[in-house]
Scaffold this motif. Structure first.
Motif, PDB file in Angstrom:
ATOM      1  N   THR A 130       0.909  -1.056   0.133  1.00 24.33           N
ATOM      2  CA  THR A 130       0.040   0.078   0.049  1.00 24.33           C
ATOM      3  C   THR A 130       0.838   1.275   0.167  1.00 24.33           C
ATOM      4  OG1 THR A 130       0.003   0.033   2.355  1.00 24.33           O
ATOM      5  CG2 THR A 130      -1.665  -1.122   1.419  1.00 24.33           C
ATOM      6  N   ARG A 131       0.315   2.236  -0.327  1.00 29.50           N
ATOM      7  CA  ARG A 131       1.240   3.554  -0.394  1.00 29.50           C
ATOM      8  C   ARG A 131       1.766   3.896   1.124  1.00 29.50           C
ATOM      9  NH1 ARG A 131      -1.841   8.964  -2.405  1.00 29.50           N
ATOM     10  NH2 ARG A 131      -1.771   7.697  -4.265  1.00 29.50           N
ATOM     11  N   ASP A 132       0.931   3.583   2.225  1.00 30.75           N
ATOM     12  CA  ASP A 132       1.475   3.620   3.511  1.00 30.75           C
ATOM     13  C   ASP A 132       2.606   2.820   3.889  1.00 30.75           C
ATOM     14  OD1 ASP A 132      -0.295   5.978   4.045  1.00 30.75           O
ATOM     15  OD2 ASP A 132      -1.688   4.594   5.137  1.00 30.75           O
ATOM     16  N   GLU A 133       2.635   1.557   3.580  1.00 29.97           N
ATOM     17  CA  GLU A 133       3.664   0.496   3.781  1.00 29.97           C
ATOM     18  C   GLU A 133       4.890   1.100   2.822  1.00 29.97           C
ATOM     19  OE1 GLU A 133       0.989  -3.439   4.332  1.00 29.97           O
ATOM     20  OE2 GLU A 133       1.683  -2.862   2.270  1.00 29.97           O
ATOM     21  N   ALA A 134       4.621   1.548   1.592  1.00 25.05           N
ATOM     22  CA  ALA A 134       5.712   1.844   0.699  1.00 25.05           C
ATOM     23  C   ALA A 134       6.524   3.016   1.675  1.00 25.05           C
ATOM     24  CB  ALA A 134       5.294   2.417  -0.442  1.00 25.05           C
ATOM     25  N   GLU A 135       5.782   3.997   2.107  1.00 23.04           N
ATOM     26  CA  GLU A 135       6.438   5.083   2.863  1.00 23.04           C
ATOM     27  C   GLU A 135       7.111   4.810   4.178  1.00 23.04           C
ATOM     28  OE1 GLU A 135       3.346   7.970   3.208  1.00 23.04           O
ATOM     29  OE2 GLU A 135       3.054   8.385   1.033  1.00 23.04           O
ATOM     30  N   ARG A 136       6.908   3.711   4.637  1.00 25.82           N
ATOM     31  CA  ARG A 136       7.434   3.311   5.945  1.00 25.82           C
ATOM     32  C   ARG A 136       8.770   2.907   5.786  1.00 25.82           C
ATOM     33  NH1 ARG A 136       2.601   0.342   7.442  1.00 25.82           N
ATOM     34  NH2 ARG A 136       0.979   1.720   7.994  1.00 25.82           N
ATOM     35  N   GLY A 137       9.128   2.122   4.780  1.00 29.61           N
ATOM     36  CA  GLY A 137      10.561   1.930   4.130  1.00 29.61           C
ATOM     37  C   GLY A 137      10.619   0.578   4.972  1.00 29.61           C
ATOM     38  N   HIS A 138       9.787  -0.358   5.673  1.00 32.38           N
ATOM     39  CA  HIS A 138       9.950  -1.609   6.308  1.00 32.38           C
ATOM     40  C   HIS A 138       8.544  -2.394   6.179  1.00 32.38           C
ATOM     41  CE1 HIS A 138      10.422  -4.767   9.219  1.00 32.38           C
ATOM     42  NE2 HIS A 138      11.500  -4.665   9.138  1.00 32.38           N
ATOM     43  N   CYS A 139       8.270  -3.679   5.872  1.00 28.87           N
ATOM     44  CA  CYS A 139       7.171  -4.166   5.709  1.00 28.87           C
ATOM     45  C   CYS A 139       7.242  -5.675   5.813  1.00 28.87           C
ATOM     46  CB  CYS A 139       6.455  -3.856   4.445  1.00 28.87           C
ATOM     47  SG  CYS A 139       4.588  -4.401   4.161  1.00 28.87           S
ATOM     48  N   LEU A 140       6.316  -6.423   6.468  1.00 30.76           N
ATOM     49  CA  LEU A 140       6.378  -7.881   6.684  1.00 30.76           C
ATOM     50  C   LEU A 140       5.054  -8.276   6.391  1.00 30.76           C
ATOM     51  CD1 LEU A 140       8.386  -8.232   9.919  1.00 30.76           C
ATOM     52  CD2 LEU A 140       9.215  -8.608   7.551  1.00 30.76           C
ATOM     53  N   SER A 141       4.148  -7.528   5.303  1.00 26.04           N
ATOM     54  CA  SER A 141       2.688  -8.178   5.159  1.00 26.04           C
ATOM     55  C   SER A 141       3.039  -9.600   4.107  1.00 26.04           C
ATOM     56  CB  SER A 141       2.085  -7.241   4.102  1.00 26.04           C
ATOM     57  OG  SER A 141       2.610  -6.927   2.954  1.00 26.04           O
ATOM     58  N   THR A 142       2.068 -10.313   3.919  1.00 23.63           N
ATOM     59  CA  THR A 142       2.176 -11.458   3.310  1.00 23.63           C
ATOM     60  C   THR A 142       2.414 -11.245   1.711  1.00 23.63           C
ATOM     61  OG1 THR A 142       0.691 -12.696   4.666  1.00 23.63           O
ATOM     62  CG2 THR A 142       0.936 -13.587   2.471  1.00 23.63           C
ATOM     63  N   PRO A 143       1.778 -10.138   1.255  1.00 25.07           N
ATOM     64  CA  PRO A 143       1.898  -9.986  -0.270  1.00 25.07           C
ATOM     65  C   PRO A 143       3.410  -9.582  -0.641  1.00 25.07           C
ATOM     66  CG  PRO A 143      -0.304  -8.934   0.512  1.00 25.07           C
ATOM     67  CD  PRO A 143       0.604  -9.581   1.698  1.00 25.07           C
ATOM     68  N   TYR A 144       3.735  -8.526   0.348  1.00 29.21           N
ATOM     69  CA  TYR A 144       5.319  -8.032   0.098  1.00 29.21           C
ATOM     70  C   TYR A 144       6.347  -9.130   0.248  1.00 29.21           C
ATOM     71  CZ  TYR A 144       9.775  -6.561   1.629  1.00 29.21           C
ATOM     72  OH  TYR A 144      11.181  -6.463   1.710  1.00 29.21           O
ATOM     73  N   VAL A 145       6.040 -10.015   1.298  1.00 31.76           N
ATOM     74  CA  VAL A 145       6.930 -11.126   1.535  1.00 31.76           C
ATOM     75  C   VAL A 145       6.834 -11.955   0.311  1.00 31.76           C
ATOM     76  CG1 VAL A 145       7.692 -13.015   2.836  1.00 31.76           C
ATOM     77  CG2 VAL A 145       6.957 -10.970   3.901  1.00 31.76           C
ATOM     78  N   HIS A 146       6.021 -12.382  -0.418  1.00 30.08           N
ATOM     79  CA  HIS A 146       5.873 -13.198  -1.599  1.00 30.08           C
ATOM     80  C   HIS A 146       6.595 -12.142  -2.649  1.00 30.08           C
ATOM     81  CE1 HIS A 146       3.552 -16.702  -0.541  1.00 30.08           C
ATOM     82  NE2 HIS A 146       2.638 -15.780  -0.114  1.00 30.08           N
ATOM     83  N   TRP A 147       6.366 -11.003  -2.897  1.00 36.62           N
ATOM     84  CA  TRP A 147       6.952 -10.175  -3.929  1.00 36.62           C
ATOM     85  C   TRP A 147       8.359 -10.193  -3.681  1.00 36.62           C
ATOM     86  CZ3 TRP A 147       9.854  -5.533  -3.919  1.00 36.62           C
ATOM     87  CH2 TRP A 147      10.013  -5.170  -5.218  1.00 36.62           C
ATOM     88  N   GLN A 148       8.705  -9.978  -2.413  1.00 39.34           N
ATOM     89  CA  GLN A 148      10.321  -9.739  -2.193  1.00 39.34           C
ATOM     90  C   GLN A 148      11.153 -11.089  -2.366  1.00 39.34           C
ATOM     91  OE1 GLN A 148      11.950  -6.614  -1.230  1.00 39.34           O
ATOM     92  NE2 GLN A 148      13.397  -8.172  -2.458  1.00 39.34           N
ATOM     93  N   CYS A 149      10.491 -12.105  -2.121  1.00 37.49           N
ATOM     94  CA  CYS A 149      11.100 -13.433  -2.221  1.00 37.49           C
ATOM     95  C   CYS A 149      11.223 -13.697  -3.949  1.00 37.49           C
ATOM     96  CB  CYS A 149      10.322 -14.563  -1.829  1.00 37.49           C
ATOM     97  SG  CYS A 149      10.492 -14.781   0.203  1.00 37.49           S
ATOM     98  N   ALA A 150      10.379 -13.466  -4.540  1.00 37.35           N
ATOM     99  CA  ALA A 150      10.286 -13.427  -5.938  1.00 37.35           C
ATOM    100  C   ALA A 150      11.496 -12.728  -6.502  1.00 37.35           C
ATOM    101  CB  ALA A 150       9.121 -13.254  -6.687  1.00 37.35           C
ATOM    102  N   ARG A 151      11.671 -11.472  -5.976  1.00 37.09           N
ATOM    103  CA  ARG A 151      12.426 -10.504  -6.348  1.00 37.09           C
ATOM    104  C   ARG A 151      14.117 -10.884  -5.943  1.00 37.09           C
ATOM    105  NH1 ARG A 151      11.869  -4.819  -7.757  1.00 37.09           N
ATOM    106  NH2 ARG A 151      13.910  -3.383  -7.358  1.00 37.09           N
TER     107      ARG A 151
END
Length: 302
Positions: free
Chosen positions: A82-103
């Motif tokens: 989300t925009r708020d998550e992106a601005e924080r610079g740190h995130c552990l949400s399920t969608p982000y973790v999947h995205w970062q693992c792929a990256r």
């Protein structure tokens, strides 16, 4: 009593020294290991590692959690943040973790990640365990899909402050996996003669290191020389007490590697000389526990 294995940490290595450092770390296939993260070297560590890793099947641990500006922008564009998550610079949400693992897989040139650490969950907004629950669910799904072998939790002071505990992490992983056969297999925390809280506890068979060892998890010691400052802080008398045949840096490194329960020391050694000295130190017999206790008592704040 044995010493921990040596692994290459990439947080403090200059990008120009990275390829040669990987070659040195890969020289002993029995113990080779590289630890990195997608935010290291301003987001360039993993792409820079990829060519060297393509030629050497060295196991690698990477991370999820911290976002560079570019990663946040890309993840938000892909709908993983989300925009708020992106601005924080740190995130552990399920969608982000999947995205970062792929990256991470793309950047490292690997179809399967050996080990993914959740990076400093104590930095999350709100309850770190709720954030970890979301991350564990994602990482268990990655393991079930065959894109991940194991995951862990890397923290700077989470265990020391009480924000995290090994039994609570284990229980959370059981809940995320729905079975005792989860894929949480490691912790990473600072272990040195300066960052010595967990170190001292481990000498008495207590604290996070001992608890992880009881679960047969791997324990990765980060910053064993306290960011390179420890050799300048330690005295020659202290070195003599640890091992008079070693340099101050070697003696301090051997001390951390002798901590019961620690399985791997992560060292950011940019030069061949520093790496060779570390290897030499860790080939020595482990520093006895009574000696380690005496040294930590000397260093304890009064």
């Amino acid at each position: 009593m044995t010493t921990a294995a040596l692994g290459l940490g990439t947080y403090r290595i200059h990008r120009s020294a990275l390829n040669a450092a990987v070659v040195r770390a890969a020289a002993d296939p029995a113990t080779a290991w590289i630890d990195t993260a997608p935010n290291y070297l301003n987001g360039q560590a993993q792409p820079l590692l990829a060519p060297a890793l393509a030629r050497r099947p060295v196991p690698v641990s990477t991370k999820v959690g911290f976002l560079t500006h570019q990663a946040a922008k890309d993840a938000a564009f892909d709908g993983a943040l989300t925009r708020d998550e992106a601005e924080r610079g740190h995130c552990l949400s399920t969608p982000y973790v999947h995205w970062q693992c792929a990256r991470n897989r793309i950047e490292l040139g690997r179809d399967r990640l050996d080990l993914v650490f959740i990076h400093n969950p104590e930095h999350t907004d709100g309850d770190p365990y709720e954030a970890l629950r979301a991350a564990f669910i994602a990482l268990e799904a990655e393991a079930a899909a065959g894109t991940l072998t194991a995951y862990g939790v890397a923290t700077w002071d989470g265990f020391e402050t009480g924000a995290l505990s090994v039994p609570a992490l284990h229980q959370l992983a059981v809940e995320a996996a729905g079975t005792q056969q989860h894929h949480l297999r490691a912790i990473q925390l600072p272990v040195s003669l300066v960052t010595a809280a967990a170190f001292a506890q481990a000498l008495d068979g207590e604290g996070p290191i001992a608890q992880a060892a009881d679960l047969r998890w791997q324990v990765y010691a980060s910053a064993p020389l306290f960011g390179g400052e420890l050799p300048h802080l330690a005295t020659r008398e202290l070195t003599a007490l640890l091992n008079p045949e070693l340099t101050t840096a070697q003696a301090c490194l051997l001390a951390a590697a002798s901590c019961p329960g620690v399985t791997r020391i992560l060292l950011s050694a940019s030069t061949p000389a520093h790496w060779a000295q570390a290897q030499e130190a860790l080939r020595r017999p482990a520093t006895p526990v009574p000696t380690l206790r005496k040294v930590l008592d000397v260093l304890a704040p009064h």
